[in-house]
Design a protein around this motif. Structure first.
Motif, mmCIF file in Angstrom:
data_model
loop_
_atom_site.group_PDB
_atom_site.id
_atom_site.type_symbol
_atom_site.label_atom_id
_atom_site.label_comp_id
_atom_site.label_asym_id
_atom_site.label_seq_id
_atom_site.Cartn_x
_atom_site.Cartn_y
_atom_site.Cartn_z
ATOM 1 N N GLN A 141 2.821 3.927 -1.274
ATOM 2 C CA GLN A 141 4.182 4.058 -0.752
ATOM 3 C C GLN A 141 4.763 2.755 -0.204
ATOM 4 N N ASN A 142 4.060 1.626 -0.413
ATOM 5 C CA ASN A 142 4.547 0.308 -0.025
ATOM 6 C C ASN A 142 4.533 0.157 1.500
ATOM 7 N N SER A 143 4.875 -1.001 1.981
ATOM 8 C CA SER A 143 4.953 -1.279 3.416
ATOM 9 C C SER A 143 6.410 -1.333 3.832
ATOM 10 N N THR A 144 6.769 -0.508 4.789
ATOM 11 C CA THR A 144 8.159 -0.358 5.203
ATOM 12 C C THR A 144 8.541 -1.357 6.289
ATOM 13 N N GLU A 145 9.792 -1.268 6.729
ATOM 14 C CA GLU A 145 10.253 -2.084 7.860
ATOM 15 C C GLU A 145 9.359 -1.810 9.062
ATOM 16 N N GLY A 146 9.025 -2.853 9.783
ATOM 17 C CA GLY A 146 8.193 -2.713 10.966
ATOM 18 C C GLY A 146 6.703 -2.812 10.673
ATOM 19 N N GLN A 205 4.186 -13.721 -0.104
ATOM 20 C CA GLN A 205 4.712 -13.016 -1.274
ATOM 21 C C GLN A 205 4.088 -11.636 -1.427
ATOM 22 N N ARG A 206 4.937 -10.628 -1.477
ATOM 23 C CA ARG A 206 4.495 -9.261 -1.725
ATOM 24 C C ARG A 206 4.285 -9.080 -3.233
ATOM 25 N N VAL A 207 3.150 -8.512 -3.613
ATOM 26 C CA VAL A 207 2.916 -8.165 -5.006
ATOM 27 C C VAL A 207 3.597 -6.822 -5.246
ATOM 28 N N GLN A 208 4.650 -6.853 -6.043
ATOM 29 C CA GLN A 208 5.420 -5.641 -6.313
ATOM 30 C C GLN A 208 4.725 -4.812 -7.387
ATOM 31 N N GLN A 209 4.540 -3.532 -7.097
ATOM 32 C CA GLN A 209 3.950 -2.618 -8.064
ATOM 33 C C GLN A 209 5.062 -1.840 -8.754
ATOM 34 N N HIS A 210 4.786 -1.353 -9.946
ATOM 35 C CA HIS A 210 5.792 -0.631 -10.721
ATOM 36 C C HIS A 210 6.086 0.751 -10.138
ATOM 37 N N ASP A 211 5.095 1.386 -9.541
ATOM 38 C CA ASP A 211 5.293 2.735 -8.997
ATOM 39 C C ASP A 211 4.511 2.863 -7.692
ATOM 40 N N TRP A 212 5.219 2.834 -6.582
ATOM 41 C CA TRP A 212 4.584 2.922 -5.266
ATOM 42 C C TRP A 212 4.191 4.356 -4.909
ATOM 43 N N LEU A 213 4.847 5.346 -5.499
ATOM 44 C CA LEU A 213 4.593 6.741 -5.134
ATOM 45 C C LEU A 213 3.483 7.387 -5.953
ATOM 46 N N ARG A 214 3.328 6.960 -7.199
ATOM 47 C CA ARG A 214 2.274 7.482 -8.072
ATOM 48 C C ARG A 214 1.437 6.316 -8.583
ATOM 49 N N ALA A 240 -4.407 -7.436 2.254
ATOM 50 C CA ALA A 240 -4.277 -6.079 1.728
ATOM 51 C C ALA A 240 -4.286 -5.043 2.848
ATOM 52 N N HIS A 241 -3.561 -3.951 2.608
ATOM 53 C CA HIS A 241 -3.548 -2.829 3.538
ATOM 54 C C HIS A 241 -3.836 -1.542 2.783
ATOM 55 N N SER A 242 -4.675 -0.690 3.349
ATOM 56 C CA SER A 242 -4.924 0.667 2.892
ATOM 57 C C SER A 242 -5.397 0.707 1.441
ATOM 58 N N LEU A 243 -4.622 1.305 0.545
ATOM 59 C CA LEU A 243 -5.005 1.374 -0.865
ATOM 60 C C LEU A 243 -5.088 -0.026 -1.475
ATOM 61 N N GLY A 244 -4.365 -0.981 -0.900
ATOM 62 C CA GLY A 244 -4.457 -2.368 -1.349
ATOM 63 C C GLY A 244 -5.871 -2.920 -1.209
ATOM 64 N N CYS A 245 -6.610 -2.480 -0.188
ATOM 65 C CA CYS A 245 -8.006 -2.904 -0.014
ATOM 66 C C CYS A 245 -8.880 -2.365 -1.142
ATOM 67 N N VAL A 278 -7.843 13.166 0.263
ATOM 68 C CA VAL A 278 -7.115 11.943 -0.072
ATOM 69 C C VAL A 278 -7.130 11.691 -1.576
ATOM 70 N N GLY A 279 -8.280 11.895 -2.207
ATOM 71 C CA GLY A 279 -8.391 11.685 -3.643
ATOM 72 C C GLY A 279 -7.425 12.544 -4.444
ATOM 73 N N GLU A 280 -7.126 13.734 -3.928
ATOM 74 C CA GLU A 280 -6.183 14.616 -4.608
ATOM 75 C C GLU A 280 -4.744 14.094 -4.493
ATOM 76 N N LEU A 281 -4.439 13.433 -3.394
ATOM 77 C CA LEU A 281 -3.108 12.868 -3.196
ATOM 78 C C LEU A 281 -2.877 11.642 -4.084
ATOM 79 N N ILE A 282 -3.952 10.896 -4.311
ATOM 80 C CA ILE A 282 -3.869 9.656 -5.085
ATOM 81 C C ILE A 282 -4.936 9.711 -6.177
ATOM 82 N N PRO A 283 -4.710 10.483 -7.238
ATOM 83 C CA PRO A 283 -5.739 10.629 -8.275
ATOM 84 C C PRO A 283 -5.960 9.339 -9.069
ATOM 85 N N GLY A 284 -7.168 9.201 -9.608
ATOM 86 C CA GLY A 284 -7.483 8.087 -10.481
ATOM 87 C C GLY A 284 -8.054 6.861 -9.799
#
Length: 184
Positions: free
Chosen positions: A14-19, A32-41, A66-71, A103-109
């Motif tokens: 879901q990317n890193s938001t303001e704050g 530099q933020r590495v932009q992904q094509h789909d932050w939600l899936r 890196a943060h969270s799934l980025g790790c 968690v694995g069910e929320l972010i499969p693969g």
């Protein structure tokens, strides 16, 4: 004289938001933020390909923040890329435990988590009350990855809700990685 490293920010799901400290670093420090094509899936293969592109496009050596799934992305990418020599170090903050029930069910693969030692210096920062990764699990991942373990106290998931701002403690942990070491 050692060439200055470029910092690549790798947000999680879901990317890193303001704050969020990553957004604060991007805006204030020019990282530099590495932009992904789909932050939600997020698709692991797509995210790895995008990280590979970013590392190859960088004119200088890079340090990954890196943060969270980025790790989890960093570990998987490092286990499969032939270009890890361009990475001087990685700051891995609040890894998202995709093997945790639910968690694995929320972010499969994203299973399994790569557990090979990272081929570059790394520091893993973990919060004692992170709902997405227990402190014990974070310590275990740091050991697998050969990363220095840095407990952060009770900071939640170390995201925007944690209100870390420019997070000077994180910047202090990043500095030695810019030189290819996890220790000051």
């Amino acid at each position: 004289m050692q060439e200055e490293a470029q910092v690549l920010l790798l947000p999680g799901w879901q990317n890193s938001t303001e704050g969020h400290w990553q957004t604060e670093w991007e805006q204030a420090l020019g990282y530099q933020r590495v932009q992904q094509h789909d932050w939600l899936r997020p698709r692991r293969g797509d995210w790895c390909a995008r990280l590979e592109e970013a590392v190859l496009e960088a004119p200088a050596p890079v340090v990954l923040a890196a943060h969270s799934l980025g790790c989890i992305l960093v570990a998987w990418w490092a286990a499969h890329s032939r270009h890890t020599h361009k990475v001087r170090g990685a700051l891995l903050v609040a890894p998202g435990d995709v093997e945790q029930p639910g968690v694995g069910e929320l972010i499969p693969g994203w299973l399994p988590i790569a557990r090979q030692p990272l081929p570059f210096a790394a520091t893993l920062v973990a919060s004692s009350d992170d709902p997405y990764c227990s402190l014990e699990r974070a310590h275990e991942l740091a050991a697998h990855w050969g990363a220095r373990f840095a407990p952060a106290g009770a900071c939640g998931h170390m995201n925007a809700e944690s209100a870390l701002g420019l997070w000077p403690q994180g910047q202090a942990l990043l500095r030695p990685l810019m030189n290819g070491t996890s220790e000051d």
